[in-house]
Design an enzyme around this catalytic site. Structure first.
Site, PDB file in Angstrom:
ATOM      1  N   PRO A 345       0.847  -1.204   0.000  1.00 14.62           N
ATOM      2  CA  PRO A 345       0.000   0.000   0.000  1.00 14.62           C
ATOM      3  C   PRO A 345       0.876   1.245   0.000  1.00 14.62           C
ATOM      4  CG  PRO A 345      -0.001  -1.067   2.166  1.00 14.62           C
ATOM      5  CD  PRO A 345       0.741  -1.984   1.250  1.00 14.62           C
ATOM      6  N   GLN A 399      -5.938  -1.305   3.622  1.00 11.87           N
ATOM      7  CA  GLN A 399      -5.142  -1.028   4.820  1.00 11.87           C
ATOM      8  C   GLN A 399      -5.796   0.096   5.602  1.00 11.87           C
ATOM      9  OE1 GLN A 399      -1.162   1.063   5.023  1.00 11.87           O
ATOM     10  NE2 GLN A 399      -0.450  -1.004   5.486  1.00 11.87           N
ATOM     11  N   CYS A 430       3.466   3.127  10.026  1.00 18.65           N
ATOM     12  CA  CYS A 430       3.559   4.445   9.408  1.00 18.65           C
ATOM     13  C   CYS A 430       4.397   5.380  10.280  1.00 18.65           C
ATOM     14  CB  CYS A 430       2.168   5.041   9.198  1.00 18.65           C
ATOM     15  SG  CYS A 430       2.200   6.676   8.436  1.00 18.65           S
ATOM     16  N   LYS A 469       1.051  -4.818   9.185  1.00 16.17           N
ATOM     17  CA  LYS A 469       2.286  -4.277   8.597  1.00 16.17           C
ATOM     18  C   LYS A 469       2.960  -3.416   9.655  1.00 16.17           C
ATOM     19  CE  LYS A 469       4.272  -2.059   4.525  1.00 16.17           C
ATOM     20  NZ  LYS A 469       5.181  -1.125   5.202  1.00 16.17           N
ATOM     21  N   ASN A 532      10.086  -6.693   3.943  1.00 17.18           N
ATOM     22  CA  ASN A 532       9.917  -5.472   3.160  1.00 17.18           C
ATOM     23  C   ASN A 532      11.121  -4.569   3.394  1.00 17.18           C
ATOM     24  OD1 ASN A 532       8.138  -2.431   3.526  1.00 17.18           O
ATOM     25  ND2 ASN A 532       8.666  -3.356   1.588  1.00 17.18           N
ATOM     26  N   GLY A 533      11.611  -3.988   2.309  1.00 16.42           N
ATOM     27  CA  GLY A 533      12.711  -3.044   2.440  1.00 16.42           C
ATOM     28  C   GLY A 533      13.664  -3.047   1.261  1.00 16.42           C
ATOM     29  N   ASP A 534      13.566  -2.031   0.405  1.00 20.10           N
ATOM     30  CA  ASP A 534      14.539  -1.762  -0.661  1.00 20.10           C
ATOM     31  C   ASP A 534      14.697  -2.907  -1.655  1.00 20.10           C
ATOM     32  OD1 ASP A 534      14.813   0.532   0.744  1.00 20.10           O
ATOM     33  OD2 ASP A 534      16.962   0.384   1.088  1.00 20.10           O
ATOM     34  N   ALA A 557       7.625  -2.157  -2.457  1.00 17.95           N
ATOM     35  CA  ALA A 557       7.036  -0.838  -2.245  1.00 17.95           C
ATOM     36  C   ALA A 557       7.657   0.189  -3.192  1.00 17.95           C
ATOM     37  CB  ALA A 557       7.220  -0.427  -0.780  1.00 17.95           C
ATOM     38  N   ARG A 558       8.676   0.936  -2.732  1.00 19.46           N
ATOM     39  CA  ARG A 558       9.252   1.987  -3.570  1.00 19.46           C
ATOM     40  C   ARG A 558       9.892   1.438  -4.835  1.00 19.46           C
ATOM     41  NH1 ARG A 558      13.262   5.177  -0.021  1.00 19.46           N
ATOM     42  NH2 ARG A 558      13.609   3.103   0.826  1.00 19.46           N
TER      43      ARG A 558
END
Length: 692
Positions: A345, A399, A430, A469, A532-534, A557-558
């Protein structure tokens, strides 16, 4: 006697020998590939490196390789006059009545007498004046072309020239509206506005868990027995009248009222003094499945036989006595996240058109943008728009984010009742101050008991699978997620995604994937753990999956914002050296989906342009594989100034918002006069980029 050269005259300060100047800093073009990687700069091949500090951007005098349109150049900041809310409302109403805003009914039919409000309509009915000031049509076909029925925007469509001659005259509805679901119904919105929405399941479970909040005030004798209006944003203590709730056309059996008693709600007491339940009547001629809800617990969905009748529907009393029919969290329908490509999300950019693009490129699971529970319970249309789902999203979740168990549980019950989703994800990661200062998001990581209460309240209220999350912790090294990872499944969650950074880190430093692996190995077997991460390449995905086989999947994500074709790369197990033309085709698909979602009139075109520019503020970071000296590119590497293999690729590499606007004009026509753009996400990289 003369003084020597080293001596100085009386009264003069001694001469300090000059130090040699520091060595000049190397530019990116002078560094080796290893030096560039050490400084987190993308190692581009020397023949493509650009000695200039920027690409295709105007200097202070406005001169550059490519002239920037006058409408897109940055102007001096002007302090805006503060206006009162009443003045702003008056200006909005005047704007609606201007000739730029033609009545939707008049625009659709082409007839001034088609509006039922006539002279009382708040929009303009002057068709000729509207046509005189309407911007020029955009090149290309109408995004609604080819569907049954005319374009729903009629005369207001910016592709009017491609419409058939009889489109406006017929006025039949367009079938494309059925491709999106989870819209907010008007009657439900009015109940939310008036704080009269009922949440029987959430209230019953919150009462059992002891999380109902402060005791409700006593009723004044002679006054109608209703809950007093309270502010939904203040912990969302919504009314709790014991009436039947209705989801579409599905009848619901409840313990505190029967279907006949639902109209006589004034005789029903509050939650503190519930009315004895009536025996549910057997339902024989139903065309849908029946869901029973007793004291916040649900029983199995009963399927219809071939004759269309229910074979053995248990009565309310029978269900009440059988406590084993309450679904345990492990008995709920589970979603298998193993090896599925999960699009995270994403705030602002993770809208429905972007998710459609990612679905085409190979994403398996999609999730809507984070929605605040208090705003959902207030019936805010903008927040409910974040829950909309396209029919192509076959595995879709929403979410939600909230600080208190009752707020989140009631929002979850409302979503289950009004929307079609496969799972509900609770945001506990967040890092934004606005969210954290209210006790939501990653602030819950510092309060394990509240974290437990939120998960338990939501899990016991809805039958939809619940996922979490979160980040590693709030502060680095304190209250880490591994201390509760074994309990999360018992609280009712079926999966947890761990972003390998703390809230304190935000997006700085490298994500701690070793800690993610450690949490994965500590988790019970019935709890799926995602990392999750990079993740920005196929090799990143494979590295994490091979390093920890227990990891169910990885959330992207990104990396999907920079290169949405990462899903294709992972599925095809290759690095895709995508061309500039193929990238432009992806943007063209996004624009078409955006016009179908936000509209093909002027307002819809500019909304689509805005979100396209927000996305382009990420995509410029991608450096094509054919230009790299070291493969693959890492997400934290900053792209240097370089030339692409063609002019379009060079334009897409620009960090200037003026060049992003040029790309949008290739797809959506010229921008309005005085148009400017500044990305919503702020960082040092974009301060100098605003509009060139």
């Amino acid at each position: 006697m003369e003084a020597s050269a080293t001596e100085h005259s009386v009264g003069e300060p001694p001469k300090i020998p000059m130090e040699p100047p520091p060595p000049a800093r190397k530019s990116a073009i002078e560094m080796s590939a290893d030096e560039l990687v050490a400084k987190s700069i993308v190692p581009v091949k020397k023949e493509f490196m650009c000695p200039a500090p920027s690409r295709l951007t105007s200097d202070n005098n406005g001169s550059s390789g490519d002239a920037v349109p006058a409408s897109t150049t940055a102007s001096a900041p002007v302090s805006k006059e503060k206006k009162s809310k009443r003045q702003l409302k008056r200006e909005r109403n005047q704007e609606k009545q201007s000739t730029r805003n033609l009545c939707p009914m008049v625009a659709k039919t082409g007839k001034t007498d088609s509006c039922p409000y006539n002279d009382k309509c708040r929009f303009s009915h002057d068709i000729e004046a509207f046509k005189a000031q309407k911007p020029a049509d955009i090149e290309g076909n109408c995004p609604f072309e080819g569907d049954e029925g005319p374009c729903p925007y009629g005369l207001g469509c910016r592709f009017l020239g491609t419409h058939k001659t009889d489109d406006v005259a017929t006025g039949t509805p367009n079938v494309l509206k059925n491709s999106e679901i989870n819209g907010l119904k008007k009657d439900v919105q009015k109940l939310l506005w008036k704080n009269k929405m009922k949440f029987p399941k959430a209230d019953a479970n919150l009462k059992v868990l002891g999380l109902m909040g402060p005791t409700k005030s006593k009723k004044t004798p002679g006054v109608k027995n209703e809950e007093e209006n309270q502010n939904v944003s203040n912990v969302s203590h919504v009314t709790n009248e014991n009436n039947c709730s209705e989801k579409g056309t599905d009848p619901i059996i409840q313990n505190e009222c029967s279907l006949e008693a639902s109209e006589n709600s004034s005789d029903i007491n509050g939650a503190d003094d519930p009315r004895p339940p009536k025996r549910g009547k057997p339902l024989t001629d139903q065309t849908c499945e029946v869901i029973g809800e007793i004291n916040g617990s649900s029983f199995e969905v009963i399927d219809l036989d071939t004759s269309g009748k229910l074979e053995s529907l248990p009565t309310v009393d029978q269900i009440e006595t059988d406590k084993s029919l309450k679904l345990h969290p492990r008995e709920k329908k589970l979603i298998d996240f193993r090896d599925k490509l999960y699009l995270a999300p994403l705030t602002t950019v993770g809208n429905l058109p972007f998710r459609r693009v990612c679905k085409i490129l190979g994403a398996d699971i999609t999730c809507g943008e984070m929605a605040m529970c208090t705003n959902l319970l207030q019936g805010q249309a903008a927040e409910w728009a974040l829950l909309r789902r396209h029919v192509s999203e076959d595995l879709f979740g929403v979410q939600i984010c909230g600080a208190f168990p009752d707020t989140v549980a009631k929002a979850a019950e409302l979503i289950e009742q009004e929307c079609t989703v496969d799972f509900i994800d609770i945001n506990m990661g967040c890092p934004i101050d606005l969210v954290v200062n209210k006790g939501a998001g990653s602030a819950l990581l510092s309060k394990p008991m509240r974290m437990k209460n939120v998960i338990q309240a939501v899990s016991s209220t809805v039958d939809i699978p619940i996922t979490i999350k979160a980040r590693t912790s709030y502060y680095e090294g304190r209250s880490r997620i591994d201390s509760v990872i074994a309990d999360i499944a018992e609280w009712g969650a079926s999966a947890v995604t761990i972003h390998g950074r703390s809230r304190q880190q935000r997006y700085t430093k490298q994500p701690d994937w070793d800690y993610v692996y450690e949490c994965t190995k500590k988790a019970p077997r019935n709890l799926q753990v995602l990392g999750n991460g990079d993740i920005c390449s196929f090799s990143d995905w494979m590295t994490h999956k091979s390093a920890c086989p227990e990891l169910s999947s990885c959330m992207i994500a990104r990396g999907a914002l920079v290169k949405p074709w990462i899903f294709t790369e992972i599925k095809e197990q290759r690095d895709w050296d995508i061309s500039s033309g193929e990238r432009l085709d992806i943007f063209r698909d996004y624009v078409r989906f955006g016009l179908q979602h936000w509209g093909s009139d002027t307002k819809g075109v500019e909304t689509t342009r805005h979100f396209l520019l927000e996305w382009l503020s990420y995509t410029y970071r991608y450096v094509p594989y054919g230009l790299l000296e070291v493969i693959p590119q890492k997400l934290n590497w900053r792209p240097p100034a370089y030339f692409g293999r063609d002019d379009l690729e060079t334009l897409m590499a620009s960090e200037s918002a003026a060049d992003w606007i040029k790309i949008s004009e290739m797809l959506l026509g010229k921008v309005p006069d005085g148009f400017t753009f500044s990305p919503k996400h702020k960082s040092n990289a974009f301060d100098k980029a605003e509009n060139g």
